[in-house]
Design a protein around this motif. Sequence first.
Motif, mmCIF file in Angstrom:
data_model
loop_
_atom_site.group_PDB
_atom_site.id
_atom_site.type_symbol
_atom_site.label_atom_id
_atom_site.label_comp_id
_atom_site.label_asym_id
_atom_site.label_seq_id
_atom_site.Cartn_x
_atom_site.Cartn_y
_atom_site.Cartn_z
ATOM 1 N N GLN A 14 0.799 -1.073 -0.041
ATOM 2 C CA GLN A 14 -0.149 0.077 0.007
ATOM 3 C C GLN A 14 0.919 1.267 -0.025
ATOM 4 N N ASP A 15 2.375 0.871 -0.255
ATOM 5 C CA ASP A 15 3.165 2.086 -0.236
ATOM 6 C C ASP A 15 3.306 2.681 1.105
ATOM 7 N N SER A 16 2.874 2.119 2.112
ATOM 8 C CA SER A 16 2.997 2.390 3.507
ATOM 9 C C SER A 16 4.790 2.423 3.807
ATOM 10 N N TYR A 33 4.838 4.609 11.734
ATOM 11 C CA TYR A 33 4.301 3.981 10.453
ATOM 12 C C TYR A 33 3.615 5.270 9.865
ATOM 13 N N LEU A 34 4.236 5.242 8.448
ATOM 14 C CA LEU A 34 3.547 6.379 7.670
ATOM 15 C C LEU A 34 2.637 5.640 6.659
ATOM 16 N N THR A 35 1.353 6.016 6.923
ATOM 17 C CA THR A 35 0.347 5.436 6.081
ATOM 18 C C THR A 35 -0.012 6.501 5.061
ATOM 19 N N ARG A 36 -0.319 5.905 3.665
ATOM 20 C CA ARG A 36 -0.708 7.207 2.654
ATOM 21 C C ARG A 36 -2.104 6.839 2.310
ATOM 22 N N VAL A 37 -2.714 5.498 2.650
ATOM 23 C CA VAL A 37 -4.195 5.357 2.645
ATOM 24 C C VAL A 37 -5.045 5.359 4.093
ATOM 25 N N GLU A 41 -10.332 8.258 3.557
ATOM 26 C CA GLU A 41 -9.573 9.005 2.852
ATOM 27 C C GLU A 41 -9.037 10.234 3.423
ATOM 28 N N GLY A 42 -8.492 10.337 4.697
ATOM 29 C CA GLY A 42 -7.780 10.992 5.052
ATOM 30 C C GLY A 42 -6.314 11.191 4.481
ATOM 31 N N CYS A 43 -5.530 12.329 5.115
ATOM 32 C CA CYS A 43 -3.990 12.432 4.091
ATOM 33 C C CYS A 43 -3.247 11.476 5.097
ATOM 34 N N ALA A 44 -1.987 11.135 4.472
ATOM 35 C CA ALA A 44 -0.791 10.368 5.073
ATOM 36 C C ALA A 44 -0.441 11.078 6.363
ATOM 37 N N VAL A 116 -9.508 -7.728 8.171
ATOM 38 C CA VAL A 116 -8.336 -8.383 8.405
ATOM 39 C C VAL A 116 -7.688 -8.538 6.753
ATOM 40 N N GLY A 117 -6.242 -8.580 6.956
ATOM 41 C CA GLY A 117 -5.873 -8.628 5.422
ATOM 42 C C GLY A 117 -4.386 -9.325 5.660
ATOM 43 N N ARG A 118 -3.781 -9.645 4.513
ATOM 44 C CA ARG A 118 -2.354 -10.082 4.289
ATOM 45 C C ARG A 118 -1.676 -8.776 3.892
ATOM 46 N N ASN A 119 -0.126 -8.736 4.531
ATOM 47 C CA ASN A 119 0.573 -7.695 3.772
ATOM 48 C C ASN A 119 2.026 -8.296 3.934
ATOM 49 N N VAL A 120 2.748 -7.992 2.855
ATOM 50 C CA VAL A 120 4.233 -8.126 2.806
ATOM 51 C C VAL A 120 4.897 -6.794 2.663
#
Length: 124
Positions: A14-16, A33-37, A41-44, A116-120
Amino acid sequence: ERKCQLSGLWRNDQDSLMEISVLRDNGDFQGQYLTRVTLSEGCALISPLRGAQQQLGEEGWPTFGFTVSWDKFSNATTTFVGQCFVDAGGKETLSTMWLLREAVGSLEEDWKATRVGRNVFTRK
Ligand SMILES: CN1C(=O)N(C)[C@H]2CS[C@@H](CCCCC(=O)O)[C@H]21
């Protein structure tokens, strides 16, 4: 250098960006942790994380868990659990699953509050 020590900068699909800045001898770690999504729909934004990594011998590929408190912009929490792997070329991968709990207004809505989700993650 030791492979699969979590310290450093990691990126996911997710480009985090995840920066593990403190890794203690007992495997405790902290970072950001920097989240871009986001859900809304808030900002990073940057949120604190803390976790623990198994401290294995030279050969082990450690399991770990950590929690991100999205306290800057939402009443939500995500916990990740996973393991670090090293491929034949020495490339490290963090394979994780996560649970994202967002706050809901009533117990009647509790059923729909956890995703829940998977993430690499790979090194940035
Ligand atoms: C960006 N993300 C990411 O790198 N993930 C692995 C997934 C699971 S945590 C979520 C972001 C939640 C942000 C908090 C909120 O929107 O309230 C999403």
